[in-house]
Motif scaffolding. Structure first.
Motif, mmCIF file in Angstrom:
data_model
loop_
_atom_site.group_PDB
_atom_site.id
_atom_site.type_symbol
_atom_site.label_atom_id
_atom_site.label_comp_id
_atom_site.label_asym_id
_atom_site.label_seq_id
_atom_site.Cartn_x
_atom_site.Cartn_y
_atom_site.Cartn_z
ATOM 1 N N GLY A 95 5.838 -14.906 8.243
ATOM 2 C CA GLY A 95 4.488 -15.063 8.795
ATOM 3 C C GLY A 95 3.973 -13.784 9.425
ATOM 4 O O GLY A 95 2.796 -13.439 9.287
ATOM 5 N N VAL A 96 4.845 -13.069 10.137
ATOM 6 C CA VAL A 96 4.441 -11.794 10.744
ATOM 7 C C VAL A 96 4.087 -10.783 9.661
ATOM 8 O O VAL A 96 3.123 -10.018 9.786
ATOM 9 C CB VAL A 96 5.568 -11.256 11.653
ATOM 10 N N LEU A 97 4.848 -10.770 8.570
ATOM 11 C CA LEU A 97 4.567 -9.858 7.467
ATOM 12 C C LEU A 97 3.203 -10.159 6.843
ATOM 13 O O LEU A 97 2.416 -9.243 6.568
ATOM 14 C CB LEU A 97 5.663 -9.964 6.419
ATOM 15 N N ALA A 98 2.927 -11.441 6.612
ATOM 16 C CA ALA A 98 1.631 -11.814 6.045
ATOM 17 C C ALA A 98 0.495 -11.422 6.982
ATOM 18 O O ALA A 98 -0.559 -10.943 6.532
ATOM 19 C CB ALA A 98 1.603 -13.324 5.771
ATOM 20 N N TYR A 99 0.695 -11.597 8.282
ATOM 21 C CA TYR A 99 -0.341 -11.207 9.238
ATOM 22 C C TYR A 99 -0.514 -9.693 9.258
ATOM 23 O O TYR A 99 -1.634 -9.191 9.398
ATOM 24 C CB TYR A 99 0.020 -11.713 10.634
ATOM 25 N N GLY A 100 0.586 -8.951 9.118
ATOM 26 C CA GLY A 100 0.483 -7.493 9.057
ATOM 27 C C GLY A 100 -0.326 -7.037 7.862
ATOM 28 O O GLY A 100 -1.129 -6.100 7.956
ATOM 29 N N VAL A 101 -0.141 -7.712 6.725
ATOM 30 C CA VAL A 101 -0.943 -7.399 5.537
ATOM 31 C C VAL A 101 -2.421 -7.694 5.807
ATOM 32 O O VAL A 101 -3.309 -6.931 5.419
ATOM 33 C CB VAL A 101 -0.431 -8.205 4.326
ATOM 34 N N HIS A 102 -2.687 -8.798 6.494
ATOM 35 C CA HIS A 102 -4.073 -9.144 6.848
ATOM 36 C C HIS A 102 -4.682 -8.068 7.756
ATOM 37 O O HIS A 102 -5.863 -7.708 7.603
ATOM 38 C CB HIS A 102 -4.112 -10.500 7.546
ATOM 39 N N ASP A 103 -3.901 -7.543 8.696
ATOM 40 C CA ASP A 103 -4.381 -6.449 9.548
ATOM 41 C C ASP A 103 -4.774 -5.229 8.706
ATOM 42 O O ASP A 103 -5.813 -4.604 8.939
ATOM 43 C CB ASP A 103 -3.297 -6.041 10.555
ATOM 44 N N LEU A 104 -3.929 -4.891 7.747
ATOM 45 C CA LEU A 104 -4.220 -3.739 6.890
ATOM 46 C C LEU A 104 -5.447 -3.995 6.025
ATOM 47 O O LEU A 104 -6.189 -3.058 5.699
ATOM 48 C CB LEU A 104 -3.009 -3.424 6.013
ATOM 49 N N GLN A 105 -5.677 -5.247 5.668
ATOM 50 C CA GLN A 105 -6.892 -5.568 4.924
ATOM 51 C C GLN A 105 -8.126 -5.430 5.818
ATOM 52 O O GLN A 105 -9.161 -4.925 5.379
ATOM 53 C CB GLN A 105 -6.803 -6.990 4.359
ATOM 54 N N GLU A 106 -8.005 -5.874 7.075
ATOM 55 C CA GLU A 106 -9.136 -5.733 7.993
ATOM 56 C C GLU A 106 -9.400 -4.274 8.343
ATOM 57 O O GLU A 106 -10.526 -3.903 8.658
ATOM 58 C CB GLU A 106 -8.881 -6.543 9.265
ATOM 59 N N ALA A 107 -8.354 -3.451 8.298
ATOM 60 C CA ALA A 107 -8.527 -2.018 8.540
ATOM 61 C C ALA A 107 -9.065 -1.304 7.296
ATOM 62 O O ALA A 107 -9.274 -0.095 7.326
ATOM 63 C CB ALA A 107 -7.199 -1.391 8.956
ATOM 64 N N ARG A 108 -9.270 -2.061 6.206
ATOM 65 C CA ARG A 108 -9.762 -1.527 4.934
ATOM 66 C C ARG A 108 -8.777 -0.546 4.300
ATOM 67 O O ARG A 108 -9.157 0.286 3.487
ATOM 68 C CB ARG A 108 -11.134 -0.862 5.116
#
Length: 286
Positions: free
Chosen positions: A193-206
């Motif tokens: 779950g933390v890994l998936a959220y980290g990917v989401h952060d990188l997506q929000e950072a573009r």
């Protein structure tokens, strides 16, 4: 909150066991004079771990949103890597951790006070830094906006300290190999779950694309503010509307890592012994 409690319990118990083994060995070998540098090394490790956690929490608040998300996503992925390595390492070494630490301590005793401080610091500091990084990433992933994740971590660490003291006093006997196997398996789920959220952060950072490409959206069936939505978020970092990339990374991490972790050690096959040639008969020959 349970996921953070598990992190505090698992990491805290590892550190507590290390401290118990070091202290018990010095007491049994009548080297109580070496306890002070050992406790000094442990105190330094705890202080640096707390400072590292504070730096992660407060040092990122002045950054722009994109920079915060980029840093948060990167550190989340790093923390997952560290925790994955840690759970496999502990599963492999749980049975002979005591002998390994005794060997290091014997070498440090021969070298002097500074070596004792360094041995205790390194033994506990690694756990502390891993805990600080993974807790910070997990709290960001939970996104509860309350003190519940921190309370969960502190309760886990407090439980670990009590269990460590009971181990030291000889009042508690459990199968550590099984304990670290099951808690490690649960931590792998949390780490996914933390890994998936980290990917989401990188997506929000573009930094990564696909932010608007949702795999599914069950927000109506599992509202994030409902008690069961909060429970799923706190335990598994569940997101009701993940992106396709998030879901893909989650599956690609969780399935093989959990399968490898739960797989038992392979028993080497014994080479087959070739059959002996038949003895010649008594009447053979010319």
């Amino acid at each position: 909150m349970f996921g953070n409690y598990l992190i505090g319990l698992r990491e805290g118990l590892e550190a507590s066991l290390v401290v118990c083994i070091l202290v018990a060995y010095l007491v049994k070998t009548d080297r109580r004079d070496a306890l002070r540098p050992v406790w000094l090394g442990i105190a330094i490790a705890c202080g640096i771990s707390l400072a590292f956690g504070a730096m992660l929490e407060f040092g990122t608040q002045e950054l722009t949103f994109e920079a915060q998300e980029l840093l948060g996503g990167t550190l989340s992925i790093m923390s997952v890597g560290l925790v994955t390595w840690m759970v496999f390492w502990m599963k492999r070494t749980a049975r002979h951790l005591r002998a390994e630490l005794h060997g290091r301590l014997d070498a440090a005793l021969a070298m002097g006070t500074g070596a004792l401080v360094a041995t205790a610091f390194l033994a506990v500091g690694r756990e502390g830094l891993e805990t600080a990084l993974f807790v910070w990433a997990s709290v960001r992933a939970s996104g509860e906006g309350t003190s519940a994740p921190l309370i969960g971590v502190l309760l886990g660490i407090a439980t670990a300290i009590v269990l460590g003291w009971l181990f030291y006093r000889g009042a508690l006997r459990i199968n550590l190999a099984k304990f670290f196997t099951w808690t490690g398996a649960m931590l792998v789920v949390v780490a996914a779950g933390v890994l998936a959220y980290g990917v989401h952060d990188l997506q929000e950072a573009r930094f990564l694309g696909g932010l608007g490409n949702k795999a599914f959206d069950v927000s109506a069936a599992v509202p994030p503010d409902s008690w069961y939505g909060t429970l799923l978020k706190g335990v598994f970092n569940f997101q009701p509307d993940p992106t396709v990339l998030q879901l893909t990374v989650w599956v690609l991490y969780l399935v093989p890592v959990l399968a490898l972790f739960l797989a038992g050690p392979r028993t080497p096959r014994r080479p087959s012994t070739p059959a002996a040639p038949p003895a010649p008969s008594a009447g053979a020959g010319g």
